[in-house]
Design a protein around this motif. Structure first.
Motif, PDB file in Angstrom:
ATOM      1  N   TYR A 233       1.212  -1.188   0.263  1.00 14.39           N
ATOM      2  CA  TYR A 233       0.231  -0.181  -0.123  1.00 14.39           C
ATOM      3  C   TYR A 233       0.677   1.242   0.196  1.00 14.39           C
ATOM      4  O   TYR A 233       1.705   1.733   0.656  1.00 14.39           O
ATOM      5  N   ASP A 234       0.074   2.743  -0.595  1.00 22.41           N
ATOM      6  CA  ASP A 234       0.640   3.282  -1.020  1.00 22.41           C
ATOM      7  C   ASP A 234       0.350   4.124   0.456  1.00 22.41           C
ATOM      8  O   ASP A 234      -0.171   4.842   0.850  1.00 22.41           O
ATOM      9  N   PRO A 235       2.153   4.560   0.994  1.00 20.81           N
ATOM     10  CA  PRO A 235       1.587   5.009   3.326  1.00 20.81           C
ATOM     11  C   PRO A 235       1.269   6.682   2.760  1.00 20.81           C
ATOM     12  O   PRO A 235       1.029   7.043   3.673  1.00 20.81           O
ATOM     13  N   THR A 236       1.029   7.564   1.723  1.00 22.92           N
ATOM     14  CA  THR A 236       0.973   8.700   1.143  1.00 22.92           C
ATOM     15  C   THR A 236      -0.388   8.802   0.973  1.00 22.92           C
ATOM     16  O   THR A 236      -1.043   9.057   1.223  1.00 22.92           O
ATOM     17  N   ASP A 237      -1.347   7.751   0.440  1.00 21.61           N
ATOM     18  CA  ASP A 237      -2.820   7.151   0.447  1.00 21.61           C
ATOM     19  C   ASP A 237      -3.423   8.147   1.803  1.00 21.61           C
ATOM     20  O   ASP A 237      -3.366   7.486   3.172  1.00 21.61           O
ATOM     21  N   ALA A 238      -4.333   9.027   2.318  1.00 20.76           N
ATOM     22  CA  ALA A 238      -5.175   9.162   2.642  1.00 20.76           C
ATOM     23  C   ALA A 238      -6.118   7.927   4.177  1.00 20.76           C
ATOM     24  O   ALA A 238      -6.447   8.315   5.055  1.00 20.76           O
ATOM     25  N   ALA A 239      -6.281   7.551   2.011  1.00 19.00           N
ATOM     26  CA  ALA A 239      -6.907   6.531   3.512  1.00 19.00           C
ATOM     27  C   ALA A 239      -5.980   5.231   3.303  1.00 19.00           C
ATOM     28  O   ALA A 239      -6.990   4.032   3.560  1.00 19.00           O
ATOM     29  N   VAL A 240      -4.817   4.854   3.553  1.00 17.03           N
ATOM     30  CA  VAL A 240      -3.773   3.267   3.366  1.00 17.03           C
ATOM     31  C   VAL A 240      -4.529   2.844   5.252  1.00 17.03           C
ATOM     32  O   VAL A 240      -4.382   1.785   4.471  1.00 17.03           O
ATOM     33  N   ASP A 241      -4.755   3.463   6.512  1.00 17.05           N
ATOM     34  CA  ASP A 241      -4.842   3.138   7.243  1.00 17.05           C
ATOM     35  C   ASP A 241      -6.497   1.670   7.575  1.00 17.05           C
ATOM     36  O   ASP A 241      -6.156   1.060   7.711  1.00 17.05           O
ATOM     37  N   GLN A 242      -7.445   2.540   6.602  1.00 20.36           N
ATOM     38  CA  GLN A 242      -8.675   1.907   6.209  1.00 20.36           C
ATOM     39  C   GLN A 242      -8.029   0.779   5.577  1.00 20.36           C
ATOM     40  O   GLN A 242      -9.056  -0.223   6.081  1.00 20.36           O
ATOM     41  N   ARG A 243      -7.683   0.973   4.835  1.00 20.54           N
ATOM     42  CA  ARG A 243      -7.287   0.120   3.518  1.00 20.54           C
ATOM     43  C   ARG A 243      -6.375  -1.335   4.283  1.00 20.54           C
ATOM     44  O   ARG A 243      -7.225  -2.801   3.886  1.00 20.54           O
ATOM     45  N   THR A 244      -5.711  -0.979   5.240  1.00 22.39           N
ATOM     46  CA  THR A 244      -4.649  -2.441   5.415  1.00 22.39           C
ATOM     47  C   THR A 244      -5.456  -2.777   6.335  1.00 22.39           C
ATOM     48  O   THR A 244      -5.089  -4.400   6.484  1.00 22.39           O
ATOM     49  N   VAL A 245      -6.438  -1.992   7.286  1.00 27.04           N
ATOM     50  CA  VAL A 245      -7.284  -3.150   8.270  1.00 27.04           C
ATOM     51  C   VAL A 245      -8.414  -3.830   7.550  1.00 27.04           C
ATOM     52  O   VAL A 245      -8.174  -5.364   8.341  1.00 27.04           O
ATOM     53  N   ARG A 246      -8.779  -3.066   6.529  1.00 30.52           N
ATOM     54  CA  ARG A 246      -9.612  -4.238   5.397  1.00 30.52           C
ATOM     55  C   ARG A 246      -9.051  -5.420   4.879  1.00 30.52           C
ATOM     56  O   ARG A 246      -9.359  -6.735   4.765  1.00 30.52           O
ATOM     57  N   ALA A 247      -7.483  -5.340   4.678  1.00 33.27           N
ATOM     58  CA  ALA A 247      -6.533  -6.382   3.771  1.00 33.27           C
ATOM     59  C   ALA A 247      -6.484  -7.435   4.520  1.00 33.27           C
ATOM     60  O   ALA A 247      -6.465  -8.098   4.228  1.00 33.27           O
ATOM     61  N   ARG A 248      -5.118  -6.932   6.042  1.00 35.34           N
ATOM     62  CA  ARG A 248      -6.346  -7.611   7.184  1.00 35.34           C
ATOM     63  C   ARG A 248      -7.277  -8.842   7.834  1.00 35.34           C
ATOM     64  O   ARG A 248      -6.982 -10.023   7.615  1.00 35.34           O
ATOM     65  N   ARG A 249      -8.482  -7.859   7.913  1.00 33.59           N
ATOM     66  CA  ARG A 249      -9.451  -8.989   7.758  1.00 33.59           C
ATOM     67  C   ARG A 249      -9.627 -10.083   7.090  1.00 33.59           C
ATOM     68  O   ARG A 249     -10.589 -10.932   6.715  1.00 33.59           O
ATOM     69  N   ALA A 250      -9.477  -9.036   5.173  1.00 39.93           N
ATOM     70  CA  ALA A 250     -10.022  -9.956   4.307  1.00 39.93           C
ATOM     71  C   ALA A 250      -8.789 -11.629   4.697  1.00 39.93           C
ATOM     72  O   ALA A 250      -9.126 -12.910   3.894  1.00 39.93           O
ATOM     73  N   LEU A 251      -7.135 -11.171   4.200  1.00 37.59           N
ATOM     74  CA  LEU A 251      -6.323 -12.723   4.291  1.00 37.59           C
ATOM     75  C   LEU A 251      -6.851 -13.073   5.398  1.00 37.59           C
ATOM     76  O   LEU A 251      -6.609 -14.391   5.497  1.00 37.59           O
ATOM     77  N   ASP A 252      -7.203 -12.222   6.607  1.00 37.16           N
ATOM     78  CA  ASP A 252      -7.200 -13.623   8.276  1.00 37.16           C
ATOM     79  C   ASP A 252      -8.378 -14.576   7.368  1.00 37.16           C
ATOM     80  O   ASP A 252      -8.862 -15.554   7.710  1.00 37.16           O
ATOM     81  N   ALA A 253      -9.598 -14.190   7.504  1.00 43.74           N
ATOM     82  CA  ALA A 253     -10.723 -14.101   6.407  1.00 43.74           C
ATOM     83  C   ALA A 253     -10.593 -16.031   5.880  1.00 43.74           C
ATOM     84  O   ALA A 253     -11.281 -16.101   5.578  1.00 43.74           O
ATOM     85  N   ALA A 254      -9.436 -15.357   4.656  1.00 42.88           N
ATOM     86  CA  ALA A 254      -9.285 -16.259   3.881  1.00 42.88           C
ATOM     87  C   ALA A 254      -8.574 -17.216   4.673  1.00 42.88           C
ATOM     88  O   ALA A 254      -8.079 -18.627   3.567  1.00 42.88           O
ATOM     89  N   GLY A 255      -8.321 -17.124   6.239  1.00 39.06           N
ATOM     90  CA  GLY A 255      -6.909 -18.327   6.555  1.00 39.06           C
ATOM     91  C   GLY A 255      -5.553 -17.957   6.259  1.00 39.06           C
ATOM     92  O   GLY A 255      -4.671 -19.182   6.247  1.00 39.06           O
ATOM     93  N   PHE A 256      -5.441 -17.143   5.408  1.00 40.37           N
ATOM     94  CA  PHE A 256      -3.777 -17.233   5.896  1.00 40.37           C
ATOM     95  C   PHE A 256      -3.497 -16.285   6.857  1.00 40.37           C
ATOM     96  O   PHE A 256      -3.204 -15.286   6.875  1.00 40.37           O
ATOM     97  N   SER A 257      -2.404 -17.494   7.706  1.00 42.11           N
ATOM     98  CA  SER A 257      -1.689 -16.684   8.670  1.00 42.11           C
ATOM     99  C   SER A 257      -0.936 -15.387   8.105  1.00 42.11           C
ATOM    100  O   SER A 257      -0.431 -15.223   7.553  1.00 42.11           O
TER     101      SER A 257
END
Length: 267
Positions: A233-257
């Motif tokens: 993710y681009d850390p200069t993106d104003a929405a980067v925190d929300q994007r990374t939280v969504r990604a973490r949840r999606a990866l966890d839901a997919a079963g990827f440790s």
């Protein structure tokens, strides 16, 4: 090319033996033992006095076999430790050359956070930049699969078209570093990952690519001979925190440790 992983790595202590030949180490550390012995022989080449052997103590927080450079981190830490013990000054390129001798294929960890394009089976720096990689936010995971023994993997026989693809990616990488553009760096990483799919496929990579696109990531990087990967993710993106939280949840839901969360390169 290796993405630096700040605050993680290996620590080595070499205790010389004055009367006993050979290097010993607890655990399965054969590559590091070979590296220590090569350094001792290098002392002979430089006419430096050195002990006949020693004991190697290693500590690491990197999991082995998943593509996070654990064996190279052990080897580089070992080389530096023995060099310190013997007063042998070696530059980063020489350290990398010994690492390749010790483990056949090596990551460019001796260069720390300096970006280099590295021929990992030859110990050669193909390109070195005088500025850091563009900062990126990484959301990492481990995909299902067995640990990979790099020595047991044959080098891919790339086609002429793939060599042309790599040339294009190298040019784009040059642009990414020069301009500090995380999005361009992400495209390079994804392109390299997709070429690697033809040789060491990761069945779950399409799912990660889908999560990347859905959450606004700039790309996906993979360990070519391991199971670890991350969405970039681009850390200069104003929405980067929300994007990374969504990604973490999606990866966890997919079963990827999870591997390391929300890491940013530290130049």
């Amino acid at each position: 090319m290796t993405i630096p992983l700040p605050r993680h790595g290996s620590f080595a202590v070499f205790r010389p033996h004055r009367t006993r030949d050979g290097v010993r180490s607890a655990g399965a550390r054969s590559k590091s033992v070979r590296a220590a012995e090569i350094v001792l022989r290098t002392c002979d080449d430089h006419g430096l006095p050195r002990p006949p052997g020693g004991t190697l103590h290693l500590r690491s927080d990197l999991p082995p076999g998943c593509g996070m450079g654990s064996s190279t981190a052990d080897v580089v830490a070992t080389i530096r430790s023995v060099c310190d013990c013997c007063g042998l000054p070696l530059d980063d390129l020489h350290i990398s050359a010994i690492a390749v001798q010790a483990e056949t294929a090596s990551d460019p960890l001796a260069f720390d956070t300096v970006p280099v394009l590295f021929a990992q089976r030859h110990g050669e720096v193909l390109r070195r930049w005088n500025r850091p990689l563009p900062p990126v936010r990484l959301v990492g995971c481990r995909l299902p699969g067995q640990a990979v023994d790099t020595l047991g993997v044959s080098p891919p026989a790339y086609t002429s078209d793939e060599h042309a693809e790599f040339a294009h990616l190298t040019s784009a990488l040059e642009t990414a570093v020069r301009t500090g553009n995380a999005r361009t760096l992400g495209r390079v990483a994804t392109g390299s990952a997709l070429i690697n799919q033809r040789y060491l496929p990761k069945p779950d990579l399409p799912r990660v690519l889908e999560i990347c696109e859905r959450t606004g990531g700039v790309g996906v990087q993979v360990a070519h001979s391991g199971t670890v990967c991350s969405i970039m993710y681009d850390p200069t993106d104003a929405a980067v925190d929300q994007r990374t939280v969504r990604a973490r949840r999606a990866l966890d839901a997919a079963g990827f440790s999870s591997t390391a969360r929300y890491l940013r390169e530290d130049p």
